[in-house]
Design a protein around this motif. Structure first.
Motif, mmCIF file in Angstrom:
data_model
loop_
_atom_site.group_PDB
_atom_site.id
_atom_site.type_symbol
_atom_site.label_atom_id
_atom_site.label_comp_id
_atom_site.label_asym_id
_atom_site.label_seq_id
_atom_site.Cartn_x
_atom_site.Cartn_y
_atom_site.Cartn_z
ATOM 1 N N UNK A 62 4.447 -24.709 24.673
ATOM 2 C CA UNK A 62 4.803 -25.491 25.858
ATOM 3 C C UNK A 62 5.116 -24.481 26.946
ATOM 4 N N UNK A 63 5.235 -24.950 28.147
ATOM 5 C CA UNK A 63 5.317 -24.061 29.307
ATOM 6 C C UNK A 63 6.518 -23.121 29.294
ATOM 7 N N UNK A 64 6.251 -21.937 29.828
ATOM 8 C CA UNK A 64 7.309 -21.003 30.201
ATOM 9 C C UNK A 64 7.377 -21.063 31.721
ATOM 10 N N UNK A 65 8.544 -21.354 32.232
ATOM 11 C CA UNK A 65 8.742 -21.420 33.674
ATOM 12 C C UNK A 65 9.225 -20.066 34.182
ATOM 13 N N UNK A 66 9.202 -19.901 35.475
ATOM 14 C CA UNK A 66 9.658 -18.653 36.091
ATOM 15 C C UNK A 66 11.082 -18.317 35.620
ATOM 16 N N UNK A 67 11.924 -19.353 35.476
ATOM 17 C CA UNK A 67 13.326 -19.150 35.079
ATOM 18 C C UNK A 67 13.500 -18.991 33.573
ATOM 19 N N UNK A 68 12.459 -19.253 32.795
ATOM 20 C CA UNK A 68 12.580 -19.166 31.342
ATOM 21 C C UNK A 68 11.860 -20.320 30.669
ATOM 22 N N UNK A 69 12.251 -20.644 29.449
ATOM 23 C CA UNK A 69 11.542 -21.697 28.709
ATOM 24 C C UNK A 69 11.723 -23.073 29.352
ATOM 25 N N UNK A 70 10.651 -23.852 29.328
ATOM 26 C CA UNK A 70 10.755 -25.244 29.777
ATOM 27 C C UNK A 70 11.641 -26.002 28.797
ATOM 28 N N UNK A 71 12.206 -27.123 29.210
ATOM 29 C CA UNK A 71 13.002 -27.921 28.275
ATOM 30 C C UNK A 71 12.204 -28.318 27.031
ATOM 31 N N UNK A 72 10.928 -28.601 27.191
ATOM 32 C CA UNK A 72 10.088 -28.969 26.044
ATOM 33 C C UNK A 72 9.987 -27.812 25.065
ATOM 34 N N UNK A 73 9.736 -26.614 25.558
ATOM 35 C CA UNK A 73 9.634 -25.441 24.686
ATOM 36 C C UNK A 73 10.949 -25.188 23.966
ATOM 37 N N UNK A 74 12.042 -25.289 24.685
ATOM 38 C CA UNK A 74 13.362 -25.075 24.071
ATOM 39 C C UNK A 74 13.642 -26.124 22.989
ATOM 40 N N UNK A 75 13.370 -27.413 23.281
ATOM 41 C CA UNK A 75 13.625 -28.475 22.302
ATOM 42 C C UNK A 75 12.804 -28.259 21.030
ATOM 43 N N UNK A 76 11.508 -27.995 21.185
ATOM 44 C CA UNK A 76 10.647 -27.780 20.017
ATOM 45 C C UNK A 76 11.138 -26.610 19.178
ATOM 46 N N UNK A 77 11.502 -25.528 19.852
ATOM 47 C CA UNK A 77 11.899 -24.318 19.134
ATOM 48 C C UNK A 77 13.237 -24.494 18.421
ATOM 49 N N UNK A 78 14.192 -25.113 19.072
ATOM 50 C CA UNK A 78 15.480 -25.349 18.406
ATOM 51 C C UNK A 78 15.338 -26.333 17.252
ATOM 52 N N UNK A 79 14.430 -27.287 17.382
ATOM 53 C CA UNK A 79 14.160 -28.207 16.278
ATOM 54 C C UNK A 79 13.575 -27.429 15.093
ATOM 55 N N UNK A 80 12.681 -26.501 15.378
ATOM 56 C CA UNK A 80 12.113 -25.663 14.315
ATOM 57 C C UNK A 80 13.198 -24.834 13.640
ATOM 58 N N UNK A 81 14.123 -24.303 14.421
ATOM 59 C CA UNK A 81 15.227 -23.524 13.843
ATOM 60 C C UNK A 81 16.045 -24.387 12.890
ATOM 61 N N UNK A 82 16.314 -25.626 13.291
ATOM 62 C CA UNK A 82 17.081 -26.534 12.423
ATOM 63 C C UNK A 82 16.308 -26.841 11.137
ATOM 64 N N UNK A 83 15.002 -27.032 11.233
ATOM 65 C CA UNK A 83 14.192 -27.282 10.038
ATOM 66 C C UNK A 83 14.214 -26.071 9.104
ATOM 67 N N UNK A 84 14.154 -24.897 9.677
ATOM 68 C CA UNK A 84 14.206 -23.671 8.873
ATOM 69 C C UNK A 84 15.571 -23.537 8.193
ATOM 70 N N UNK A 85 16.622 -23.697 8.969
ATOM 71 C CA UNK A 85 17.966 -23.514 8.431
ATOM 72 C C UNK A 85 18.319 -24.562 7.371
ATOM 73 N N UNK A 86 17.710 -25.743 7.448
ATOM 74 C CA UNK A 86 17.973 -26.775 6.443
ATOM 75 C C UNK A 86 17.087 -26.631 5.214
ATOM 76 N N UNK A 87 16.157 -25.683 5.238
ATOM 77 C CA UNK A 87 15.287 -25.443 4.091
ATOM 78 C C UNK A 87 14.030 -26.300 4.052
ATOM 79 N N UNK A 88 13.776 -27.089 5.089
ATOM 80 C CA UNK A 88 12.574 -27.920 5.114
ATOM 81 C C UNK A 88 11.295 -27.108 5.295
#
Length: 158
Positions: free
Chosen positions: A9-35
């Motif tokens: 998802x997009x990277x904006x001039x200021x940093x990650x787009x909200x979509x990129x951040x949401x997807x990535x943090x969701x992936x972190x939670x899936x990893x940390x929960x062992x899924x």
């Protein structure tokens, strides 16, 4: 064993787009929960550097996901490339992958799974919460997916 593929998802001039951040943090939670046991981070350089994959890596490291659980795919610019390039990286490993979990937004998941099936992957999807998401961008993205899905379904796009 399941491996997660985070679609770009997009990277904006200021940093990650909200979509990129949401997807990535969701992936972190899936990893940390062992899924999922590892992650392929997908996305090249868009309008603003660095690559989407590099930004995801920074977010994941900040969320406590170890570097050795990540593989960067930083050349793709489309959903089809995200999945095909990730598939190629997965096939380069010696690990037997039972399942691929595509991590993307709810409106994008049907087309992403269609592309993954055509690429020979047994894929499910997992989408982040909409908490904090704005209504209009979500609606606009969902409406854009309708003709895109149809084009992929009747093989106008690959």
């Amino acid at each position: 064993m399941a491996i997660g593929i985070i679609l770009g998802a997009a990277v904006w001039r200021e940093g990650p787009s909200p979509t990129l951040r949401r997807r990535t943090l969701h992936a972190a939670a899936l990893y940390q929960s062992g899924h999922i046991t590892s992650l392929v981070l997908c996305g090249g350089v868009g309008q603003h550097p660095p690559s989407e994959a590099a930004v995801m890596q920074d977010i994941l490291l900040g969320a406590g996901v170890p570097m050795d659980a990540m593989v960067l795919e930083d050349h793709s610019t489309t959903t089809g490339e995200n999945i095909r390039f990730a598939r190629d990286l997965i096939h380069e490993t010696d690990v037997a992958i039972i399942e691929v979990v595509i991590i993307t937004d709810w409106y994008h998941a049907p087309r992403a799974k269609l592309i993954a099936r055509r690429a020979g992957l047994h894929a499910t999807s997992s989408s982040p919460s909409l908490r904090g998401a704005k209504f209009w961008p979500q609606t606009k993205s969902a409406l854009r997916e309708i003709p895109a899905y149809i084009a992929y379904a009747i093989r106008l796009r690959t």
